[in-house]
Motif scaffolding. Structure first.
Motif, short mmCIF file in Angstrom:
data_model
loop_
_atom_site.label_atom_id
_atom_site.label_comp_id
_atom_site.label_asym_id
_atom_site.label_seq_id
_atom_site.Cartn_x
_atom_site.Cartn_y
_atom_site.Cartn_z
N THR A 190 -8.01 -30.42 -40.38
CA THR A 190 -6.67 -30.71 -40.91
C THR A 190 -5.89 -31.61 -39.97
OG1 THR A 190 -5.79 -28.69 -39.89
CG2 THR A 190 -6.47 -28.54 -42.20
N GLY A 203 -5.88 -31.12 -45.25
CA GLY A 203 -7.22 -31.51 -44.87
C GLY A 203 -8.23 -31.05 -45.89
N THR A 218 -12.50 -25.94 -41.60
CA THR A 218 -11.49 -26.85 -42.12
C THR A 218 -11.17 -27.88 -41.04
OG1 THR A 218 -9.59 -25.54 -41.38
CG2 THR A 218 -10.41 -25.11 -43.61
#
Length: 167
Positions: free
Chosen positions: A160, A31, A158
């Motif tokens: 992902t 990601g 993040t």
């Protein structure tokens, strides 16, 4: 990442894979961070049933590496400890929701323009997933922050997409 950082990450990844059979499952996720840095997460984990509390509740205990690549800098990496409660919506292999608070130990206290201030960061994670083939597909949003231990506390996120499969 420097050569020493690459060697440390490779050694840790080798240790994770070697411990895999004892841990049961391997998850690989790719990601990006909130700064558009490429993120690769590799974890080994074990699911612990919590049927005595509720038949749809489980505890996912995971450890692994977060590798961050950057065109502008050397990148960064972190060792993760990621416990999460998992709620399965229907049946043993149904769609699920995971939420957890863990920890991360970063090699550097900077990720692109974000100043983390401390190597230790808390990891807050939410994930949605579903069974796919012989494993599971999941989409996770994770926030890293030092919870104000030291300023500045820019933190990072993040997003992902991962696949978890039994070893």
């Amino acid at each position: 990442m420097s050569l020493e950082s690459h060697r440390a990450a490779c050694a840790a990844l080798t240790l994770l894979v070697a411990c895999g059979p004892a841990m049961a499952d391997l998850q690989v996720a790719v990601g990006a961070t909130s700064e558009s840095t490429v993120a690769l997460k590799v974890e080994v984990d074990r699911i612990v049933p919590l049927a005595s509390l509720h038949p749809r509740l489980e505890l996912r205990l995971a450890t692994g590496l977060l590798l961050l690549s950057s065109e502008e800098e050397d990148g960064n990496a972190a060792w993760l400890l990621s416990p999460a409660l998992r709620w399965t919506f229907s049946g043993e292999r149904g769609a699920f929701l995971e939420a957890g608070i863990g920890g991360a130990l970063f090699l550097e206290t900077r990720v692109d323009s974000r100043e983390l201030s401390t190597a230790f960061q808390f990891e807050d994670r939410l994930a949605l997933g579903l069974p796919w083939a012989s494993g599971e597909l999941s989409l996770a949003l994770t926030h890293y922050s030092n919870a104000g231990i030291k300023r500045p506390n820019d933190g990072l996120e993040t997003l992902t997409l991962g696949y978890r499969y039994p070893l």
